[in-house]
Scaffold this active site. Structure first.
Site, PDB file in Angstrom:
ATOM      1  N   GLN A   6       6.349   6.421  -1.576  1.00 50.35           N
ATOM      2  CA  GLN A   6       7.017   7.735  -1.514  1.00 50.35           C
ATOM      3  C   GLN A   6       7.024   8.302  -0.097  1.00 50.35           C
ATOM      4  OE1 GLN A   6       8.676   8.883  -3.939  1.00 50.35           O
ATOM      5  NE2 GLN A   6       7.879   7.705  -5.665  1.00 50.35           N
ATOM      6  N   LYS A  12      13.589   2.741  -3.404  1.00 49.14           N
ATOM      7  CA  LYS A  12      13.300   4.167  -3.204  1.00 49.14           C
ATOM      8  C   LYS A  12      13.773   4.627  -1.827  1.00 49.14           C
ATOM      9  CE  LYS A  12       9.198   3.987  -6.159  1.00 49.14           C
ATOM     10  NZ  LYS A  12       9.615   4.634  -7.417  1.00 49.14           N
ATOM     11  N   CYS A  41       3.878   7.695 -14.408  1.00 48.42           N
ATOM     12  CA  CYS A  41       2.981   6.559 -14.141  1.00 48.42           C
ATOM     13  C   CYS A  41       1.756   7.011 -13.359  1.00 48.42           C
ATOM     14  CB  CYS A  41       3.697   5.437 -13.390  1.00 48.42           C
ATOM     15  SG  CYS A  41       5.030   4.723 -14.307  1.00 48.42           S
ATOM     16  N   HIS A  89      -0.619   6.248  -8.363  1.00 46.10           N
ATOM     17  CA  HIS A  89       0.318   5.699  -9.355  1.00 46.10           C
ATOM     18  C   HIS A  89      -0.409   4.551 -10.069  1.00 46.10           C
ATOM     19  CE1 HIS A  89       3.850   3.266 -10.596  1.00 46.10           C
ATOM     20  NE2 HIS A  89       4.579   4.351 -10.448  1.00 46.10           N
TER      21      HIS A  89
HETATM   22  N1  PLP Z   1       3.517   3.811  -5.935  1.00 42.30           N
HETATM   23  C1  PLP Z   1       4.123   4.989  -5.985  1.00 42.30           C
HETATM   24  C2  PLP Z   1       3.508   6.160  -5.271  1.00 42.30           C
HETATM   25  C3  PLP Z   1       5.319   5.132  -6.676  1.00 42.30           C
HETATM   26  O1  PLP Z   1       5.929   6.319  -6.731  1.00 42.30           O
HETATM   27  C4  PLP Z   1       5.858   4.007  -7.342  1.00 42.30           C
HETATM   28  C5  PLP Z   1       7.086   4.148  -8.143  1.00 42.30           C
HETATM   29  O2  PLP Z   1       7.419   5.199  -8.631  1.00 42.30           O
HETATM   30  C6  PLP Z   1       5.192   2.796  -7.236  1.00 42.30           C
HETATM   31  C7  PLP Z   1       4.025   2.728  -6.537  1.00 42.30           C
HETATM   32  C8  PLP Z   1       5.723   1.556  -7.882  1.00 42.30           C
HETATM   33  O3  PLP Z   1       6.902   1.183  -7.245  1.00 42.30           O
HETATM   34  P1  PLP Z   1       7.763  -0.044  -7.796  1.00 42.30           P
HETATM   35  O4  PLP Z   1       8.010   0.263  -9.246  1.00 42.30           O
HETATM   36  O5  PLP Z   1       8.998  -0.002  -6.965  1.00 42.30           O
HETATM   37  O6  PLP Z   1       6.972  -1.277  -7.593  1.00 42.30           O
END
Ligand code: PLP
Length: 424
Positions: free
Chosen positions: A220, A243, A381, A140
């Protein structure tokens, strides 16, 4: 709710049977009971954010209506209640991921802030010019960009573990990548774009042979499977509350005590100090060294309640349920025809990324929304993943334990409409 009495700080969770049916569990999520555009809601965007059960909502209401005050600084009753509840939440999340000590759990605003905290706190003292940070091709943006910023500032290099067409990391050359310049390996536990479950233990074992620490992005994974940070061998493990049926604005960075002791603070301010004089500042002990200012008290307490809620159902049971739903979704999409699925790793969590030839994923998302089906469309993302697959975007249905067979039927019916509308 009356607050003129001495409120217990213990949880007010109603007694529920841990083996209640999935349909009973689904009813505990008020938001899922609504209709969207005159259709019952089929919420299949859980990888973006999950929904909150009534127990977590009640815990937040209870906090705001009977416990709220600032933490760690007041002698009065409300401050003690808030502090107890906040400290208990830290214990709950520590136990949820089997951290050796709750002191190693830092409350952050989410996964993104947890990774940025490590990029600053670990990156500043431990990464120098010519050093290397290794990330995986499945990350991500939040596990890419902080490392790009750090590498640019320090004159360090970013190297990428490649992936194959199925969305699995290719670890054949991993040992060779891990030369003496490598200061950190960063990899997600589960890919948000493709659902791949990465072999974290194998990665940490191989990195540790060269004494290289590993940061695992568990955003995730924590909501969908049992996570034991000690068994995984991670050095840093980050995740987000929103999440995993908790509130937004809260997350956790767990790290081995050794690193937290050696890392520099991320932000300066109240609570993270022991003493401040004009000559200098002595930092507080962990975890407070990394929690400057008033924290997201309510959200942390809500996250503790979410951990309790999930724990009570059982993470193994949740993983089994989601695996059933994933199999059903994948089979139904295949049977529909004309759907191209991305991410066919042998170890997969409940994420189904797909496209339909001749239809933009945003159009798929919009048509499904008209039928009350919520999915995500875009690059998730994870633009480098899309680039690797040679596509700009996908449509993504992501599952949670409170989804049911009817949600999947509704997704399939919606996709049938998409195909009809576009004549494909
Ligand atoms: N890492 C992964 C694998 C994600 O799916 C996400 C969000 O979709 C994030 C990081 C970022 O999470 P947050 O926006 O809650 O900081």
């Amino acid at each position: 709710m009356r607050h003129d009495m001495e409120l217990p700080t213990s949880e007010k969770r109603p007694v529920r049977s841990s083996d209640r049916s999935w349909e009973e569990i689904r009813k505990e999520f008020p938001i899922l009971q609504q209709t969207i555009r005159e259709h019952p809601l089929a919420y299949l965007d859980n990888a973006a954010s999950s929904q909150m059960p009534q127990d977590v909502i009640d815990r937040l209401v209870w906090y705001h209506s009977g416990e709220h005050s600032n933490v760690h600084r007041g002698v009065h009753t409300l401050s003690q209640r808030a502090t107890n509840a906040y400290d208990q939440a830290r214990e709950k999340v520590a136990s949820f991921i089997n951290a050796p000590s709750s002191k190693e759990c830092i409350f952050t605003s989410g996964t993104t802030e947890g990774i940025n905290l490590v990029a600053h706190g670990y990156g500043r003292p431990f990464v120098d010019e010519g050093d290397t940070i290794v990330v995986s091709a499945l990350e991500h943006h939040s596990n890419i960009v902080p490392w790009q910023i750090l590498c640019e500032e320090k004159g360090a290099n970013l190297e990428v573990i490649p992936m194959n067409d199925a969305g699995e990391l290719i670890l054949d050359d991993f040992d060779e990548m891990l030369d003496s310049s490598v200061k950190l390996v960063c990899v997600n536990h589960v890919s948000n774009a493709l659902g791949t479950i990465n072999p974290i233990k194998e990665i940490t074992d191989r990195a540790h042979k060269k004494e290289i620490p590993v940061l695992v992005d568990g955003a995730q994974a924590v909501p969908h499977m049992p996570v034991n940070v000690q068994a995984l061998g991670a050095d840093f493990y980050v995740f987000s509350g929103h999440k995993m049926c908790g509130p937004t604005g809260i997350g956790v960075l767990w790290a081995k005590r050794r690193w937290l002791e050696e890392m520099q603070p991320f932000q300066g301010g109240g609570d993270m100090i022991l003493s401040v004089t004009w000559e200098g500042t002595t930092y507080n002990d962990i975890p407070f060294k990394f929690e400057a200012g008033t924290p997201s008290i309510a959200a942390a307490i809500g996250l503790g309640a979410a951990a309790d809620y999930l724990d009570h159902i059982g993470m193994s049971r949740i993983a089994e349920r989601e695996a059933e739903l994933l199999t059903r979704t994948t089979e139904r999409l295949k049977a529909l025809g004309g759907i191209r699925c991305f991410g066919t790793a042998s170890e997969k969590a409940g994420v189904v990324s797909f496209d339909i030839d001749g239809v933009h994923p945003h159009d798929i998302g919009t048509i499904l929304d008209n039928e009350g089906v919520a999915i995500r469309a875009g690059h998730h993302c994870a633009q480098p993943v899309m680039d690797r697959l040679g596509i700009p975007a996908t449509a993504r249905a992501s599952l949670a334990f409170y989804n049911n067979e009817a949600d999947i039927d509704r997704l399939v019916a919606g996709l049938y409409s998409v195909k009809e509308i576009f004549g494909v």
